[in-house]
Motif scaffolding. Sequence first.
Motif, PDB file in Angstrom:
ATOM      1  N   GLY A   1       0.913  -1.133   0.122  1.00 31.15           N
ATOM      2  CA  GLY A   1      -0.238   0.031  -0.029  1.00 31.15           C
ATOM      3  C   GLY A   1       0.817   1.176   0.041  1.00 31.15           C
ATOM      4  N   TYR A   2       2.164   1.335   0.520  1.00 31.94           N
ATOM      5  CA  TYR A   2       2.999   2.181   0.661  1.00 31.94           C
ATOM      6  C   TYR A   2       3.510   2.645  -0.871  1.00 31.94           C
ATOM      7  N   GLY A   3       3.544   1.723  -1.905  1.00 28.74           N
ATOM      8  CA  GLY A   3       4.146   1.886  -3.056  1.00 28.74           C
ATOM      9  C   GLY A   3       5.853   2.330  -2.651  1.00 28.74           C
ATOM     10  N   ASN A   4       6.534   3.230  -3.527  1.00 27.84           N
ATOM     11  CA  ASN A   4       7.917   3.542  -3.527  1.00 27.84           C
ATOM     12  C   ASN A   4       7.905   4.308  -1.950  1.00 27.84           C
ATOM     13  N   HIS A   5       8.677   3.878  -1.119  1.00 29.57           N
ATOM     14  CA  HIS A   5       8.831   4.500   0.206  1.00 29.57           C
ATOM     15  C   HIS A   5      10.391   4.436   0.741  1.00 29.57           C
ATOM     16  N   ILE A   6      10.452   5.548   1.660  1.00 30.26           N
ATOM     17  CA  ILE A   6      11.655   5.519   2.248  1.00 30.26           C
ATOM     18  C   ILE A   6      11.611   5.467   3.743  1.00 30.26           C
ATOM     19  N   GLU A   7      12.452   4.593   4.483  1.00 30.94           N
ATOM     20  CA  GLU A   7      12.612   4.822   6.002  1.00 30.94           C
ATOM     21  C   GLU A   7      13.852   5.263   6.375  1.00 30.94           C
ATOM     22  N   ILE A   8      13.806   6.292   7.363  1.00 32.08           N
ATOM     23  CA  ILE A   8      15.128   6.840   8.089  1.00 32.08           C
ATOM     24  C   ILE A   8      15.147   6.379   9.439  1.00 32.08           C
TER      25      ILE A   8
ATOM     26  N   TYR B   1       8.312   7.749   4.529  1.00 31.50           N
ATOM     27  CA  TYR B   1       8.050   8.690   3.358  1.00 31.50           C
ATOM     28  C   TYR B   1       7.548   7.790   2.275  1.00 31.50           C
ATOM     29  N   ALA B   2       6.145   7.937   2.011  1.00 34.98           N
ATOM     30  CA  ALA B   2       5.639   6.956   0.899  1.00 34.98           C
ATOM     31  C   ALA B   2       5.017   7.589  -0.087  1.00 34.98           C
ATOM     32  N   HIS B   3       4.814   6.669  -1.284  1.00 32.51           N
ATOM     33  CA  HIS B   3       4.072   6.892  -2.671  1.00 32.51           C
ATOM     34  C   HIS B   3       5.178   7.911  -3.337  1.00 32.51           C
ATOM     35  N   LEU B   4       6.488   7.616  -3.311  1.00 33.08           N
ATOM     36  CA  LEU B   4       7.639   8.596  -4.090  1.00 33.08           C
ATOM     37  C   LEU B   4       7.357   7.940  -5.414  1.00 33.08           C
TER      38      LEU B   4
ATOM     39  N   GLY C   1       5.069  11.290  -5.526  1.00 34.49           N
ATOM     40  CA  GLY C   1       4.511  10.485  -6.816  1.00 34.49           C
ATOM     41  C   GLY C   1       3.163   9.985  -6.193  1.00 34.49           C
ATOM     42  N   SER C   2       2.747   9.145  -7.022  1.00 38.67           N
ATOM     43  CA  SER C   2       1.425   8.602  -6.513  1.00 38.67           C
ATOM     44  C   SER C   2       1.346   6.821  -6.608  1.00 38.67           C
ATOM     45  N   THR C   3       2.416   6.325  -6.173  1.00 33.33           N
ATOM     46  CA  THR C   3       2.788   4.839  -6.271  1.00 33.33           C
ATOM     47  C   THR C   3       1.974   4.272  -5.218  1.00 33.33           C
ATOM     48  N   GLY C   4       1.813   2.988  -5.409  1.00 39.45           N
ATOM     49  CA  GLY C   4       1.181   2.202  -4.278  1.00 39.45           C
ATOM     50  C   GLY C   4      -0.409   2.453  -4.317  1.00 39.45           C
TER      51      GLY C   4
ATOM     52  N   HIS D   1       2.812  10.813   1.638  1.00 38.49           N
ATOM     53  CA  HIS D   1       2.390  10.324   2.993  1.00 38.49           C
ATOM     54  C   HIS D   1       3.539  10.024   3.929  1.00 38.49           C
ATOM     55  N   TYR D   2       3.415  10.733   5.356  1.00 48.51           N
ATOM     56  CA  TYR D   2       4.463  10.937   6.084  1.00 48.51           C
ATOM     57  C   TYR D   2       4.213  10.468   7.628  1.00 48.51           C
ATOM     58  N   GLU D   3       4.968   9.595   8.206  1.00 47.30           N
ATOM     59  CA  GLU D   3       4.884   8.900   9.304  1.00 47.30           C
ATOM     60  C   GLU D   3       6.041   9.117  10.126  1.00 47.30           C
ATOM     61  N   VAL D   4       5.703   9.237  11.580  1.00 49.73           N
ATOM     62  CA  VAL D   4       6.853   9.674  12.474  1.00 49.73           C
ATOM     63  C   VAL D   4       6.654   8.418  13.661  1.00 49.73           C
ATOM     64  N   TYR D   5       7.808   7.742  13.824  1.00 50.89           N
ATOM     65  CA  TYR D   5       7.551   6.745  14.987  1.00 50.89           C
ATOM     66  C   TYR D   5       8.917   7.049  16.159  1.00 50.89           C
ATOM     67  N   GLN D   6       8.173   6.922  17.460  1.00 50.92           N
ATOM     68  CA  GLN D   6       9.273   7.139  18.463  1.00 50.92           C
ATOM     69  C   GLN D   6       8.854   5.902  19.358  1.00 50.92           C
ATOM     70  N   ASN D   7      10.261   5.406  19.656  1.00 56.05           N
ATOM     71  CA  ASN D   7      10.284   3.963  20.610  1.00 56.05           C
ATOM     72  C   ASN D   7       9.424   2.932  19.993  1.00 56.05           C
ATOM     73  N   GLY D   8       9.167   2.728  18.588  1.00 57.97           N
ATOM     74  CA  GLY D   8       8.355   1.698  18.077  1.00 57.97           C
ATOM     75  C   GLY D   8       7.100   2.205  17.743  1.00 57.97           C
ATOM     76  N   LYS D   9       6.611   3.208  18.496  1.00 56.93           N
ATOM     77  CA  LYS D   9       5.189   3.697  18.292  1.00 56.93           C
ATOM     78  C   LYS D   9       4.919   4.869  17.440  1.00 56.93           C
ATOM     79  N   VAL D  10       3.706   4.728  16.700  1.00 59.19           N
ATOM     80  CA  VAL D  10       3.605   6.088  15.819  1.00 59.19           C
ATOM     81  C   VAL D  10       2.780   6.892  16.467  1.00 59.19           C
ATOM     82  N   VAL D  11       3.426   8.380  15.961  1.00 57.45           N
ATOM     83  CA  VAL D  11       3.056   9.476  17.069  1.00 57.45           C
ATOM     84  C   VAL D  11       2.518  10.476  15.646  1.00 57.45           C
ATOM     85  N   ASN D  12       2.089  11.750  16.319  1.00 56.65           N
ATOM     86  CA  ASN D  12       1.228  12.618  15.545  1.00 56.65           C
ATOM     87  C   ASN D  12       2.589  13.424  14.888  1.00 56.65           C
TER      88      ASN D  12
END
Length: 325
Positions: A233-240, A250-253, A274-277, A285-296
């Motif tokens: 569902g995320y298409g081309n994505h990067i995790e840092i 960072y998704a849908h690149l 982009g609009s992949t996935g 689509h941008y997500e942030v995780y802190q200590n394994g949990k997704v946060v705002n």
Amino acid sequence: MAKVKYVYDPEKLAYRKIKPRKARKFGYFALFLVASALFGFLCFVVLLNTSYFETPKDRMMAREIDNMKINYAILNKRLEALNETLNDLEDRDNNVYRAYFNSAPIDEELRKGKVPAKNRYKELEGYNNSDLVINTAKKLDLMANQMVFQSKSLDEIVKLAKGKEKLLAAIPAIQPVKNEELKQMASGYGYRSDPFTKVRKFHKGMDFSARTGTPIYATGDGVVERADASLSGYGNHIEIRHGYGYKTLYAHLSKYKAKPGQRVKRGDIIGYVGSTGRSEAPHLHYEVYQNGKVVNPLNFYYGSISAKEYVVISQIANQENQSLD
């Protein structure tokens, strides 16, 4: 002229002159010499212990002793001034530096170190100015202990500062796409309507509407852990992986500009929108995780927007509209 003495002779019924004996004269003379020598010796001893009989060497030594007393007094004043400076530094160390880095203050007794042994200053005893010299030596030893401990403490503060600097650089602190007049915010974090099923579900990130090819920026220092399309569902994505428990996605690149294992800095371009996935339109689509949990992610934009902009973005992000993925 010596006084002539006479004695009455009853046999001759006349006075006769007394002739002094030579031995007695000699005895009187010897006694006079001994008494004179003893008196002279006593006078000499008395004069030795007075300032009237000082030699040039004695006067020079006396001046040196006086100079040493003055120098010791000056040294003690300087030690007191240095001690005040050291105490001020210790106070700032405990109440400013360590407070800033959330580190426990150091106990006062621990800073002073071990108390010197009593026999440490035994070789300085027995002199006219022993108290002055011993007191100065004690001050020097105490300050030496404090300075060694303070030096180690400052080394620790430097390490904490370097760690804090790295932490601040690693925390995601900017928006992943440039915010022009706040028009790029499409959907926020929380429950949103799915664009395909129209079912209300939890949206784990934020969507930024942008044209295909719009640059995407790393939001904090870190290492690219993934740059592929392996997540459904995320298409081309990067995790840092930023360290300190932080990770961003960072998704849908449309394409990448970073590869796995690459170290990036905050603000580096890592890919393009982009609009992949599973995507309804070009967006990030941008997500942030802190200590394994997704946060705002909204809580991590302090590095790129003003307080006024934050309020506007917050209002947009909190609207329960439809997400783009």
